[in-house]
Design an enzyme around this catalytic site. Structure first.
Site, short mmCIF file in Angstrom:
data_model
loop_
_atom_site.label_atom_id
_atom_site.label_comp_id
_atom_site.label_asym_id
_atom_site.label_seq_id
_atom_site.Cartn_x
_atom_site.Cartn_y
_atom_site.Cartn_z
N LYS A 99 0.87 -1.19 0.00
CA LYS A 99 0.00 0.00 0.00
C LYS A 99 0.90 1.24 0.00
O LYS A 99 1.54 1.56 0.99
CB LYS A 99 -0.92 0.04 1.22
CG LYS A 99 -2.07 1.02 0.96
CD LYS A 99 -2.54 1.83 2.11
CE LYS A 99 -1.72 2.91 2.66
NZ LYS A 99 -1.64 4.17 1.90
N GLU A 139 9.82 1.28 10.49
CA GLU A 139 10.89 2.28 10.29
C GLU A 139 10.23 3.64 10.42
O GLU A 139 9.45 4.02 9.56
CB GLU A 139 11.52 2.12 8.90
CG GLU A 139 12.16 0.78 8.64
CD GLU A 139 13.41 0.54 9.48
OE1 GLU A 139 13.98 1.53 9.99
OE2 GLU A 139 13.78 -0.62 9.64
N CYS A 176 13.70 11.03 6.68
CA CYS A 176 13.61 10.59 8.07
C CYS A 176 14.92 10.82 8.80
O CYS A 176 14.95 11.10 9.99
CB CYS A 176 13.23 9.13 8.13
SG CYS A 176 14.32 8.10 7.13
N GLU A 230 9.55 16.16 14.82
CA GLU A 230 10.01 16.02 13.44
C GLU A 230 9.21 16.97 12.56
O GLU A 230 7.98 16.87 12.48
CB GLU A 230 9.78 14.57 13.00
CG GLU A 230 10.38 14.25 11.67
CD GLU A 230 10.09 12.81 11.24
OE1 GLU A 230 8.96 12.34 11.44
OE2 GLU A 230 11.00 12.17 10.68
#
Ligand code: NAD
Length: 495
Positions: free
Chosen positions: A185, A261, A296, A395
């Site tokens: 997906k 992750e 990331c 973040e």
């Protein structure tokens, strides 16, 4: 033909790919795939839900059970995986343009980095799979214990939008090479290249049903995959917020293996005895602005020892104009568009928060290229950031650098580790003891010394703490997609 002309003639197929066939969602629902480059609608994409996920999982299960893929000799799977990689390279220009239009990154990088890395990843796992041996345990001579690796079965893969092809390849390459079936997906913000990858896999010889793609939204298509009773493993890359839900969904359903992750807020530590200040500045600025800061592992917290901070910032600010956002279809562009309006507004909100919490805005801070109709943010640098400020803790996932300072190694290790994340870190010093000592003390999956962007498919990638569970890349990734089986054989020796 110029990229802008070529892109206007491109046609995209947003239908799902299930059991080797392109098809609409069962419900008939679609959503607009909007380009952040200029706001144009690229195509309609199938809005898959539970019923499409059920179909894809059933196709993947059937392919697994009849051994059409896992039953092939490793050398055969290798040849097909390499053919799959070659297909990506054959269609490199098309894939690169698609990626750029879909998520906004400069075409220069989608061609040189994304397509090449994804192809290399598929090739590398293909090449590895016929070179891995199983084991025999050192038991007594009355028995033989075989320790073998077997594919886990049906692997659900959910990926984000920042490196759509690479994130998918990091998971599907080891999963497929090991003999699993996959249901992928992609992110609703960048679904197009994943659908093309599945077509190219078929053309390369991966049998129908082995690699399926169900585009759609997280709660509608992602959750049914993570909750599915017939999915054996869910491999997720995305935010820590959703990653936590993935582990809950695995536990709520069939205790499928869950690998995540997740996010990062990576500290980049520059000591006054840094061996090459210019290189450190270029790495600090280049790495946070690469991919519009939507990485990331972006070094978003820069800790500079107080005595060199002024000199460092002067050099850093001189580099900022070189990262001015521009049309990503222009091959000279190094900073493109933010993936969509929601993400752009989130980045701009963080910038306002930084100002209101007392950080000093040194560069950028505004939306850019507003007339383009796309989503662009200026490269932004804040000085005077404190660890407790929101822009140092959360973040941002945009081109925003927070600069902090420190007095000594103990102080900076304490500050750097004061984060829920632990994905990457860097330390710059010419003192080998300090480099080793600080690298060891940093709680991160990867620590760089005197560089930031060294990377290779041969090394594991993943995080400590809330940056996730498990590792992508390297031979270690096979651990995620294989079960370890022990087979005991009794030996009644006649001699
Ligand atoms: P996200 O968590 O919002 O979405 C990731 C994927 O999960 C998408 O496909 C989304 O549709 C799906 N999803 C959302 N809600 C879901 C739900 N309830 N159930 C199942 N699936 C769901 O993340 P994003 O905004 O797409 O990506 C950015 C994040 O990804 C950042 O936090 C970044 O750090 C992280 N990331 C991590 C790595 C890594 O290797 N550690 C690499 C790239 C990106």
């Amino acid at each position: 033909m110029k990229n802008s002309d070529a892109s206007s003639e491109m046609k995209f197929d947003g239908r799902a790919l299930i059991n080797g066939v392109r098809r609409a969602a069962t419900s008939g629902a679609t959503f607009d795939c909007v380009s952040p480059v200029d706001g144009r609608v690229l195509t309609q994409v199938a809005r898959c839900d539970q019923s499409d996920v059920d179909d894809a999982v059933a196709a993947a299960r059937a392919a697994f059970e009849d051994s059409r893929w896992r039953g092939k000799a490793p050398a055969q799977r290798k040849r097909i995986m390499i053919a799959f990689a070659d297909q990506l390279l054959k269609h490199a220009d098309e894939l690169a343009l698609t990626e750029t239009l879909d998520m906004g990154k400069p075409v220069k990088y989608s061609r040189a980095v994304d397509v090449n890395s994804a192809a290399n990843c598929l090739r590398w796992y293909g090449e590895a799979v016929d070179k891995i041996y199983d084991e025999i345990a050192p038991t007594a001579s009355t028995g033989l214990a075989l320790i073998t690796r077997e594919p886990v079965g049906v692997v659900g893969v959910i990926v984000p939008w920042n490196y759509p092809m690479i994130m998918a390849a990091w998971k599907i390459a080891p999963a497929l090479a090991a003999g699993n079936s996959v249901v992928l997906k992609p992110s609703e913000k960048s679904p197009l290249t994943a659908l093309r990858l599945a077509e190219l896999a078929l053309e390369a010889g991966i049998p129908p049903g082995v690699f399926n793609v169900v585009p759609g939204f997280g709660p509608e298509a992602g959750s049914p995959l993570a909750l599915h009773m017939d999915v054996d493993c869910i491999a997720f890359t995305g935010s820590t917020r959703v990653g936590k839900q993935i582990h809950v969904m695995a536990g709520q359903s069939n205790l499928k293996r869950a690998w995540t992750e997740l996010g990062g807020k990576s500290p980049n530590i520059v000591f006054a005895d840094c061996p090459d200040l210019d290189r450190a500045v270029e790495a600090a600025v280049g790495s946070i602005f690469f991919n519009q800061g939507e990485s990331c592992n972006a070094p978003s917290r820069l800790y500079v020892e107080a005595s060199i901070k002024e000199a460092f910032l002067e050099k850093a600010l001189a580099l900022v104009p070189g990262y001015a956002p521009a049309n990503p279809l222009d091959p000279a562009t190094v900073m493109g568009a933010i993936v969509d309006r929601t993400q752009m507004n989130s980045v701009l909100r963080y910038i306002e928060l930084g100002k209101s919490e007392g950080a000093k805005l040194l560069a950028g801070g505004e939306q850019a290229l507003v007339a383009s109709g796309g989503c662009y943010v200026q490269p932004t640098i804040f000085d005077g950031v404190k660890n407790e400020m929101t822009i140092a803790r959360e973040e941002i996932f945009g081109p925003v650098l927070s600069v902090l300072s420190f007095t000594d190694a103990a102080d900076v290790v304490r500050q750097a580790n004061a984060s829920v994340y632990g994905l990457q870190a860097a330390v710059w010093t010419r003192d080998i003891n300090k480099a080793h000592g600080v690298a060891r003390a940093l709680r991160a999956g990867t620590v760089h010394v005197n560089q930031y962007d060294e990377d290779d498919i041969t090394v594991p990638f993943g995080g400590f703490k809330q940056s996730g569970v498990g590792r992508d890349k390297s031979l270690h990734a096979f651990d995620k997609y294989t079960e370890t089986k022990t087979t005991w054989i009794r030996i009644d020796s006649p001699v």
